[in-house]
Design an enzyme around this catalytic site. Structure first.
Site, PDB file in Angstrom:
ATOM      1  N   CYS A   1       0.840  -1.203   0.000  1.00 15.49           N
ATOM      2  CA  CYS A   1       0.000   0.000   0.000  1.00 15.49           C
ATOM      3  C   CYS A   1       0.872   1.250   0.000  1.00 15.49           C
ATOM      4  O   CYS A   1       1.739   1.403   0.861  1.00 15.49           O
ATOM      5  CB  CYS A   1      -0.905   0.004   1.233  1.00 15.49           C
ATOM      6  SG  CYS A   1      -1.883   1.505   1.360  1.00 15.49           S
TER       7      CYS A   1
ATOM      8  N   CYS B   1     -10.215 -10.565  21.997  1.00 12.84           N
ATOM      9  CA  CYS B   1      -9.508  -9.735  21.012  1.00 12.84           C
ATOM     10  C   CYS B   1      -8.329  -9.022  21.670  1.00 12.84           C
ATOM     11  O   CYS B   1      -7.753  -8.116  21.078  1.00 12.84           O
ATOM     12  CB  CYS B   1     -10.468  -8.741  20.362  1.00 12.84           C
ATOM     13  SG  CYS B   1     -11.293  -7.671  21.547  1.00 12.84           S
TER      14      CYS B   1
END
Ligand code: SAH
Length: 457
Positions: free
Chosen positions: A78, A414
């Protein structure tokens, strides 16, 4: 332990060997035992770095030159990688990313939970670790004479205009692009943080991967949306498969994206997605895992660890829109789900009905308060599944779980740090951590998701 004074000064250049990767993806090197954190470096590399900040105990440095490169280093694909904070480890080869995530979990389970012998499996990764996100939330602004929509530059309030995000589904990229152009064309003012003026704050796109359905949410400062009808018509014409156009009003001075009021501008209030044969209605604000392929693997693992035979009573705490609950309900006698956001519970009930599952019931409230109440009502779960937010389980909830004595606890997490903290408490309360399975829900980022199985001693 006494914190070490820095043996290096700000602006000093040193050559170091990277020994570890921190939880935020920085390389860690030691200078006479003093830890330096250096973004964009990889363990095993020798690098020349410039010290940017020193504190007692540790400091930060910037990469100047890599002297010896790691085999795990790749060119980040990217072009915005250096400026955007969204991904942190695109410069690390994907198999190595998975290894680091496994190691991070292993380290914290050893150090914080004091469980050095527990098996932490290799991270379950994606075949293609790009374009996986099903939700885009993009701030807009008017900057230097231009309408921009993209991401906040690291440590700044400036928005970098973004044409595409390569961890985002292509459909969401296209939606953001189209809506940005339309908002500009119709002269809709971008919200300005500093003056708290303007109309459009964020554009949100959600995509149901299995159905192809698209939801567009326009988050505005006030209830007013100029040229509303024309804008709706244009979005309908230009966005293929759009099923829902919503407006959410957030009048507060805040960096929280959504406000309290949501209304339908056009179409349905929900879009649908399907995971492993279960259909879910997703509304503008509801929590829904962002990586559908990996969600299937994550929930599959949770179900495997729950080891249901059909005769069990199960509690799913922190159940969101009932996703895990419904996976469990197909294999259990009865499932109780609890979640603090009322809209999510409305969705959970709708989702149960949608799938013809009549053995799941849902309650609104804090899990730490609802569980003791269920306990008092005589609910005796065989298995408890928890999937708390980053801060982990409330202590009262952990105590209630221990008092309820389920045969198994499946802990979806998480945040390895709070998972390890909670595992220690459950271990002390008579549970044994059997195994931990990391699942890569967020490739290219440092986020780590795990499923852990505990059994009663
Ligand atoms: N299991 C779901 C949601 C997990 S995210 C899924 O996989 O989709 C964690 C959820 O916990 C969020 O929906 C959040 O709203 C909820 N939550 C946060 N604090 C809570 C609390 N104290 N009690 C119950 N739910 C809570």
């Amino acid at each position: 332990m006494k914190k070490q004074e820095a043996p290096v000064q700000k602006n000093e250049t040193v050559t170091v060997t990277i020994e570890d990767l921190s939880h935020d993806g920085s390389g860690v090197a030691k200078v006479s035992g003093y830890a330096l954190f250096i973004p964009k470096t990889i363990p095993g590399e020798k690098a020349t770095v410039k010290v940017v900040k020193t504190k007692k105990g540790y400091g930060f440095a910037r990469l100047i030159k890599i002297e010896t490169e790691s085999d795990d280093r790749v060119d980040p694909p990217c072009p915005l990688f250096q400026r955007c904070g969204g991904c942190q480890i695109q410069h690390i080869d994907y198999p190595a990313q998975l290894r680091y995530k496994q190691k991070q979990v292993k380290d914290v389970i050893t150090r914080v939970a004091k469980l050095p012998n527990v098996t932490v499996h290799g991270t379950i990764g994606m075949d293609d670790p790009w374009r996986y996100r099903n939700k885009a939330q993009v701030p807009v602004a008017y900057q230097d004479g231009e309408f921009v929509a993209g991401f906040y530059e690291k440590r700044s309030h400036r928005i970098v205009d973004m044409e595409e995000c390569i961890i985002q589904n292509e459909h969401n990229d296209a939606v953001i692009h189209i809506v940005k152009k339309l908002a500009q064309e119709y002269g809709i003012h971008a919200y300005d943080e500093a003056s708290h003026c303007g109309t459009l704050r964020h554009i949100v796109a959600r995509y149901g991967k299995s159905t192809g359905q698209v939801m567009v949410v326009l988050i505005t400062k006030g209830a007013e949306l100029p040229h509303k009808q024309k804008l709706i018509e244009a979005i309908r014409e230009k966005v293929p498969n759009v099923k829902s156009i919503m407006q959410n009003v957030n009048s507060k001075r805040t960096n929280v994206i959504f406000g309290d009021k949501t209304k339908v501008l056009w179409g349905e209030e929900h879009i649908y997605d399907e995971i492993n044969g279960i259909r879910f209605a997703i509304s503008a604000r509801s929590f829904y895992q962002v990586n559908p392929d990996q969600t299937n693997r994550l929930y599959g693992k949770a179900l495997e660890y729950a080891n249901l035979t059909g005769s069990e009573t199960v509690i799913d705490a922190y159940c969101g829109i009932g996703t895990i609950s419904l996976f469990l309900a197909r294999k259990a006698t009865h499932v109780y789900g609890v979640e603090v956001i009322p809209e999510a519970i409305t969705d959970a009930k709708r989702n149960a009905k949608l799938n013809g599952l009549t053995n799941a019931e849902f309650a609104v409230g804090e899990a730490e308060n609802v569980m003791p109440w269920w306990h008092a009502q005589g609910v005796r779960p065989d298995v408890i599944v928890v999937d708390p937010p980053r801060k982990g389980c409330d202590e009262k909830l952990l105590e209630t779980m221990i008092a309820l004595k389920p045969k198994r606890i499946v802990y979806v997490s998480c945040n390895p740090g709070t998972l390890a903290r909670d595992l220690r408490i459950l271990e002390d309360g008579g549970y044994q951590t059997k195994e931990v399975q990391p699942v890569d829900m967020f490739p290219q980022t440092t986020h780590v998701e795990t499923v852990t199985l505990l059994g009663r001693n």
